[in-house]
Design an enzyme around this catalytic site. Structure first.
Site, mmCIF file in Angstrom:
data_model
loop_
_atom_site.group_PDB
_atom_site.id
_atom_site.type_symbol
_atom_site.label_atom_id
_atom_site.label_comp_id
_atom_site.label_asym_id
_atom_site.label_seq_id
_atom_site.Cartn_x
_atom_site.Cartn_y
_atom_site.Cartn_z
ATOM 1 N N TRP A 181 0.869 -1.170 0.000
ATOM 2 C CA TRP A 181 0.000 0.000 0.000
ATOM 3 C C TRP A 181 0.908 1.223 0.000
ATOM 4 C CZ3 TRP A 181 -0.329 3.869 3.868
ATOM 5 C CH2 TRP A 181 -1.207 4.916 3.520
ATOM 6 N N GLU A 222 -3.017 -2.883 -2.545
ATOM 7 C CA GLU A 222 -4.191 -2.368 -1.821
ATOM 8 C C GLU A 222 -4.551 -0.964 -2.323
ATOM 9 O OE1 GLU A 222 -3.394 -1.679 2.330
ATOM 10 O OE2 GLU A 222 -5.503 -1.347 2.831
ATOM 11 N N LYS A 224 -7.141 2.524 -2.598
ATOM 12 C CA LYS A 224 -8.070 3.269 -1.754
ATOM 13 C C LYS A 224 -8.620 4.458 -2.526
ATOM 14 C CE LYS A 224 -6.506 5.658 1.917
ATOM 15 N NZ LYS A 224 -5.766 5.877 3.181
ATOM 16 N N ASP A 255 -9.496 -3.518 1.375
ATOM 17 C CA ASP A 255 -9.669 -2.946 2.713
ATOM 18 C C ASP A 255 -11.067 -2.347 2.723
ATOM 19 O OD1 ASP A 255 -9.792 -0.772 4.671
ATOM 20 O OD2 ASP A 255 -7.643 -1.044 4.969
ATOM 21 N N ASP A 290 -12.593 6.431 6.012
ATOM 22 C CA ASP A 290 -11.674 5.333 6.327
ATOM 23 C C ASP A 290 -11.057 5.563 7.705
ATOM 24 O OD1 ASP A 290 -9.966 3.148 6.029
ATOM 25 O OD2 ASP A 290 -8.452 4.320 4.965
ATOM 26 N N ASP A 322 -6.966 -4.546 10.096
ATOM 27 C CA ASP A 322 -6.287 -3.255 9.915
ATOM 28 C C ASP A 322 -7.126 -2.137 10.515
ATOM 29 O OD1 ASP A 322 -4.805 -1.073 9.144
ATOM 30 O OD2 ASP A 322 -5.427 -1.125 7.046
HETATM 31 C C1 RNT Z 1 -4.130 2.802 4.701
HETATM 32 C C2 RNT Z 1 -4.160 1.335 4.478
HETATM 33 C C3 RNT Z 1 -2.984 0.569 5.013
HETATM 34 C C4 RNT Z 1 -2.581 0.985 6.401
HETATM 35 C C5 RNT Z 1 -1.620 0.048 7.089
HETATM 36 C C6 RNT Z 1 -0.982 0.674 8.271
HETATM 37 O O1 RNT Z 1 -5.280 3.425 4.351
HETATM 38 O O2 RNT Z 1 -5.329 0.792 4.984
HETATM 39 O O3 RNT Z 1 -3.229 -0.764 4.923
HETATM 40 O O4 RNT Z 1 -3.666 1.126 7.230
HETATM 41 O O5 RNT Z 1 -0.725 -0.440 6.185
HETATM 42 ZN ZN ZN Z 2 -5.484 -1.327 4.891
#
Ligand code: RNT
Ligand code: ZN
Length: 413
Positions: A181, A222, A224, A255, A290, A322
Site C-alpha cells: 500500500w 491495496e 483506496k 480494505d 476510512d 487493519d
Molecule cells: C491505509 C491502508 C494501510 C494501512 C496500514 C498501516 O489506508 O489501509 O493498509 O492502514 O498499512
Molecule cells: Zn489497509
C-alpha cells in the site's frame, strides 16, 4: 442438557453441522496487525503515521519499544481464540542501533519477531512495506514519484521486503502475504492523472522482477479512494490495482474502509473470486470515512464472513485486520476485533447455505426471506461460548486486560 446441546439441536433442525463448524473455525487463520499496539508509529524513527492515515485518541499505555509491544501482543494474543498469524510492517524492524535505512532491511532485523511469534505459537507472519512516515516520501509520493532517486528508494524497500517475506515463509513453512500500500496522491486537482500511474506501474514491474519465490510469497496491492491531505487524487486506485493484479497474476487486497460508502467489500469478494485463486482482506470499520475504528460484529462484517464461507473460499481469502484506535485500551481493541471476525465466521459457518441457495435458484424469494430472518435468531451465542471454552477461554477478556493495564500500562508515563 447444556445450553450448547440445546443450541446444537436447534441448528440441526436446519441441517447445520455445529461440530463441523467448530472444527472448521479453528483452522481459519486471522492475521493480527501489530500496529494497533502503538498507533502505527513503529521502531525506526518515522514518528506518528503520515501518508493520509491518522490515529486519534491518547489513551495511556502506548507501546513504545519492541519489548513493550511484544508484551502487549503476548497478553492480547492469549485472549484470542483460533488460529493466528502476525501482520508486521517493515517499520517494526528491530535494528538494535544499527544505522540502516528501509531500502537495506534484512531478515535478521526481523528474526526477533520470528522468535517471538514461534514462542507464542503463531501460525506465521505476514508483511507490509512501510511507504510512509519517512523523509523519502516526497510531495506525498513514493513508488510514483517523478524523482528517480525517491522512486528507486521505495522500489528497493519493497524488494527488501520480499526477501524478508521469503525468510518468514521458510521459518513457518507457510506462504507470507506481502501487501503493498502506498499513500501516493494529491491534495488538489491534478494536471496529470496518467503519468504517476505509469510510474507506479513501472515500479511494481521492477519490484516483481526481483526474482522472488511465488510459492513462498503472495504479493498483494491495496487500493483506496483518498486519504487525509490527499483528497483529490489517489495514484493506486481500485481500477489501477485490479487491472495490474489481473495482468501480473498477483493478488488484490480489499480494505473495507477504502471504497465509497455505499460500496461493500462483501459484494466485491465473490466478484473477484470469479477471477482470482486468492484475495486478501484488511478488515476494518470505517465510520463515515476510512477511520479505522475497531472491528465489531456489524452487518457488513457478517456479510463478508458469509461470502468467504458460502463460496467455499476459506483457503482463498487471506484475512487480516487493519485498524488503529488510540482512544481506548489498545489490547482490548485488538481482542475485540479479532473475536468479532471469528464470531462473524462462526455465524457464517452455522448457516444452511445450501438450502438458502436452492431457494434463490428456485425463485422462492418469499421463503428465502423468511428463512434468512429465522436463522438470525438461532442461538449462536451458546455455540460461541462452547468454542471459547474449547480454546481455553471465556467471554470475559476485559478483566484480564484491566489487570494488565493496572500492572503494566499504568507504568508507562
Ligand atoms: C491505509 C491502508 C494501510 C494501512 C496500514 C498501516 O489506508 O489501509 O493498509 O492502514 O498499512
Ligand atoms: Zn489497509
Amino acid at each position: 442438557m447444556t445450553q450448547y446441546e440445546y443450541a446444537k439441536s436447534d441448528f440441526s433442525a436446519f441441517g447445520v453441522d455445529v461440530e463441523g463448524a467448530l472444527e472448521k473455525l479453528k483452522t481459519i487463520p486471522v492475521s493480527v496487525h501489530c500496529w494497533q499496539g502503538d498507533d502505527v508509529v513503529g521502531f525506526d524513527g518515522g514518528g506518528a503515521a503520515s501518508g493520509g492515515i491518522q490515529t486519534t485518541g491518547n489513551y495511556p499505555g502506548r507501546a513504545r519499544s519492541f519489548d513493550e509491544l511484544k508484551a502487549d501482543l503476548k497478553q492480547a494474543f492469549s485472549l484470542m481464540p483460533g488460529k493466528k498469524r502476525l501482520n508486521l510492517h517493515a517499520s517494526y524492524a528491530v535494528l538494535c542501533g544499527e544505522k540502516v535505512d528501509r531500502d537495506a532491511y534484512r531478515p535478521e532485523h526481523f528474526s526477533p519477531w520470528v522468535r517471538f511469534a514461534k514462542e507464542i505459537g503463531l501460525a506465521g507472519i505476514d508483511f507490509n512495506p512501510t511507504c510512509f512516515s519517512h523523509r523519502n516520501v516526497k510531495d506525498g509520493l513514493t513508488l510514483s514519484s517523478p524523482d528517480e532517486k525517491i522512486r528507486k528508494f521505495w522500489v528497493r524497500h519493497c524488494i527488501a521486503c520480499l526477501k524478508i517475506a521469503e525468510y518468514f515463509a521458510d521459518e513457518f513453512s507457510t506462504p507470507c502475504l506481502v501487501n503493498i500500500w502506498v499513500p501516493d496522491g494529491l491534495k488538489d486537482v491534478p494536471a496529470d492523472r496518467l503519468t504517476p500511474r505509469l510510474r507506479l506501474k513501472k515500479s511494481l514491474d521492477e519490484i516483481l522482477a526481483c526474482g522472488y519465490d511465488r510459492k513462498k510469497v503472495v504479493v498483494a496491492v491495496e487500493s483506496k479512494v483518498f486519504g487525509i491531505g490527499v483528497e483529490s487524487y489517489t495514484v493506486g486506485s481500485n481500477e489501477f490495482y485490479q487491472n495490474y493484479a489481473a495482468k501480473n497474476d498477483i493478488c488484490c487486497l480489499l480494505d473495507n474502509g477504502h471504497y465509497h460508502p455505499t460500496e461493500v467489500v462483501s459484494d466485491k469478494i465473490p466478484a473477484l473470486l470469479a477471477f482470482y485463486d486468492r484475495i486478501a482482506l484488511h478488515v476494518t470499520r470505517g465510520v463515515r470515512w476510512d477511520s479505522d475504528h475497531v472491528v465489531v460484529l456489524d452487518d457488513e462484517l457478517k456479510e463478508i464472513a458469509k461470502e468467504i464461507v458460502r463460496n467455499d473460499a476459506v483457503d482463498k481469502v487471506m484475512i487480516g485486520l487493519d485498524y488503529f484506535d488510540a482512544s481506548i485500551n489498545r489490547l482490548s481493541a485488538w481482542v475485540t476485533g479479532q473475536r468479532a471476525i471469528q464470531k462473524a465466521l462462526l455465524a457464517a459457518l452455522l448457516m444452511p447455505h445450501d438450502r438458502l441457495k436452492k431457494l434463490q435458484d428456485a425463485g422462492e424469494f418469499t421463503e428465502l426471506m423468511v428463512m434468512q430472518e429465522r436463522v438470525k435468531d438461532l442461538p449462536i451465542g451458546a455455540v460461541w461460548k462452547e468454542y471459547l471454552s474449547r480454546e481455553g477461554l471465556d467471554e470475559d477478556y476485559l478483566t484480564a486486560i484491566r489487570a494488565y493495564e493496572k500492572k503494566i500500562l499504568k507504568e508507562r508515563l
